[in-house]
Scaffold this active site. Structure first.
Site, PDB file in Angstrom:
ATOM      1  N   HIS A   1       0.833  -0.999  -0.185  1.00  0.00           N
ATOM      2  CA  HIS A   1       0.014   0.042   0.012  1.00  0.00           C
ATOM      3  C   HIS A   1       0.895   1.323   0.003  1.00  0.00           C
ATOM      4  O   HIS A   1       0.287   2.196   0.390  1.00  0.00           O
ATOM      5  CB  HIS A   1      -0.859   0.024   1.161  1.00  0.00           C
TER       6      HIS A   1
ATOM      7  N   SER B   1      14.847  21.610 -15.909  1.00  0.00           N
ATOM      8  CA  SER B   1      13.678  22.580 -16.260  1.00  0.00           C
ATOM      9  C   SER B   1      14.163  23.927 -16.872  1.00  0.00           C
ATOM     10  O   SER B   1      15.160  24.589 -16.736  1.00  0.00           O
ATOM     11  CB  SER B   1      12.978  22.782 -14.915  1.00  0.00           C
TER      12      SER B   1
ATOM     13  N   LYS C   1      15.798  22.148 -10.671  1.00  0.00           N
ATOM     14  CA  LYS C   1      15.328  20.706 -11.121  1.00  0.00           C
ATOM     15  C   LYS C   1      16.098  19.571 -11.902  1.00  0.00           C
ATOM     16  O   LYS C   1      16.961  20.062 -12.618  1.00  0.00           O
ATOM     17  CB  LYS C   1      13.881  21.047 -12.106  1.00  0.00           C
TER      18      LYS C   1
ATOM     19  N   GLU D   1       9.823   8.297 -16.981  1.00  0.00           N
ATOM     20  CA  GLU D   1       8.374   8.906 -17.127  1.00  0.00           C
ATOM     21  C   GLU D   1       8.007   8.603 -18.363  1.00  0.00           C
ATOM     22  O   GLU D   1       6.811   8.087 -18.680  1.00  0.00           O
ATOM     23  CB  GLU D   1       8.200  10.446 -16.887  1.00  0.00           C
TER      24      GLU D   1
END
Ligand code: ARG
Length: 456
Positions: free
Chosen positions: A156, A277, A283, A290
């Site tokens: 979980h 970024s 970043k 992804e």
């Protein structure tokens, strides 16, 4: 452009129809297989005396010349000639004259395209299998390095029990092993010869399908000519395999995304595999992971696309089936790209052992070990669970970890608890003791690594 069917037609094809129906813009990549199949077909026709020996040789060398022209980028594919089959046949006739027209004896584009696709997929499946094995090896090497690296195991997405990173990584090796088995199994059916079915019903001419199968290395022959030209199960099976593989790789990718967050900080992405970024200078983004996650959608889509195309098609060949190629080609390209980038990226990951260990120790992750300690002292598990639960609640309220409680405090919950309790609620102790088959102990993990190495 003169069509092979011009005998039957009075008017020429509308330009929009040519554009709408063509497949050469994407099926040109089948050229090596189309030529390989034609050469085998022609040799068979020679053997059966449908063609004379010198006719066979002239056709074969014409086809070989065409192959080297395509290879060298000197071949012009024509949209008016619709697909790869007619482009090559027309070029052959241009090259060697009317004799080239004998190539299509006892053959139809219906069995020809089924053949080309199977040859293509057989080769690409072989590539995928090799790359999957390479990825497994990369994961195994990483697992070997981290047999003792402690981290929290989750259910979980809540900290559950300590595990090792090595053990965690081996889970992916297992998934890939099943994926390989799935593809190997699909290969049995991919590797079936459809040629000789002709348009749908076979031929009156003497052909030898077993000989063609031998020349092209097919293990089986499609025994029903109608099935042979209508069947795309082999492509659907490949796409299902691909969908499951991508599901696995997207889970790995998701973990890399999570682990590289500030919040987890389990790993640092190597600069070479991260992106920045354009606005936020701090970043470092996990775009590679992804995109792997994202591309799974594309591959699932391909599976659904072909299943839907094939649904309710009456036997036998229907032009709908031309729509099989784009999703299939796209899936092959996607799988290979994803495997390539993972094979390169995984060895470059830097894991933060300190942080992983620290997280594994907190959060009462050793509560199950405490319960199992009580079981070893004779308490029924249900009771032990309750006692350990009470101890956890007490520690939570007091704001301390299990290791920080005194023996005196422990004994208030059960007189069975003795000094040795502290040994069983250390991370190392807990890990070492989970040596059941498939468990997380370093000893068992090493045994599993050895087993997997043999399989790969
Ligand atoms: N380009 C076609 C395809 O991909 C080849 C088979 C064409 N057959 C036909 N009867 N029109 O399916």
């Amino acid at each position: 452009m003169k069509k092979p069917w011009s005998g039957r037609f009075k008017e020429k094809t509308a330009a929009t129809v040519e554009t709408f129906t063509e497949s050469i813009s994407f099926d040109f990549r089948l050229w090596p297989y189309d030529i390989q199949g034609s050469i085998a077909h022609v040799r068979m026709l020679g053997r059966k005396r449908v063609l004379k020996g010198d006719e066979v040789e002239r056709i074969v060398s014409g086809l070989e010349e065409i192959a080297s022209e395509i290879e060298a980028g000197r071949f012009r594919f024509k949209r008016g000639l619709e697909d790869i089959h007619m482009n090559i046949e027309a070029a052959l006739i241009r090259k060697i004259g009317p004799l080239g027209g004998k190539l299509h004896t006892a053959r139809s584009r219906n069995d020809q395209i089924a053949l080309d696709l199977r040859l293509y997929l057989r080769a690409e499946a072989g590539e995928c299998l090799k790359m999957m094995r390479r990825l497994q090896r990369v994961l195994l090497r990483l697992a070997e390095r981290h047999v003792e690296t402690v981290m929290p195991g989750y259910t979980h997405l809540q900290r559950a029990q300590p595990v090792t990173l090595g053990h965690h990584l081996l889970a992916y090796v297992e998934m890939l092993q099943r994926d390989r088995e799935r593809l190997e199994d699909a290969l049995k059916r991919i590797n079936t010869l459809p040629l000789g079915a002709c348009a749908l019903a076979g031929t009156t001419l003497p052909i030898d399908r077993a000989y063609v199968a031998r020349l092209l290395g097919f293990k089986r022959i499609a025994e029903n000519s109608m099935d042979a030209v209508s069947d795309r199960d082999f492509a659907i099976e490949f796409l299902s395999f691909g969908a499951i593989l991508m599901m696995h790789l997207s889970r790995l990718a998701e973990e890399l995304v999570l682990w590289s967050t500030e919040e987890f900080s389990f790993l640092e992405l190597p600069d070479a595999f991260a992106t920045g970024s354009s606005i936020m200078p701090q970043k470092k983004n996990p775009d590679v992971a992804e995109l792997i996650r994202g591309k799974s959608g594309r591959v699932y889509g391909a599976l659904l696309s072909l299943l839907t195309t094939m649904k309710a098609l009456p036997l036998t060949y229907n032009r709908d089936m031309q729509e099989d190629k784009i999703p299939l080609f796209d899936t092959v390209d996607t799988l290979k790209a994803v495997l390539t980038v993972l094979i390169e990226m995984l060895p470059a990951l830097k894991f933060n052992r300190g942080r992983m260990r620290e997280t594994a120790a907190g959060g009462y992750a050793l509560a199950t070990d405490l319960a199992e300690y009580l079981v070893s002292k004779g308490l029924p598990f249900r009771k032990a669970h309750e006692v350990a639960g009470g101890i956890v609640r007490y520690a939570v309220e007091k704001g301390v970890e299990l290791q920080e409680l005194t023996l005196e405090e422990y004994r208030r919950f059960s007189p069975l608890i003795e000094e040795d309790v502290f040994a069983s609620i250390t991370l190392e102790g807990a890990l070492r003791l989970r040596r059941s088959r498939g468990g997380t102990s370093p000893e068992e993990t090493r045994r599993q690594i050895k087993r997997l190495k043999k399989l790969i």
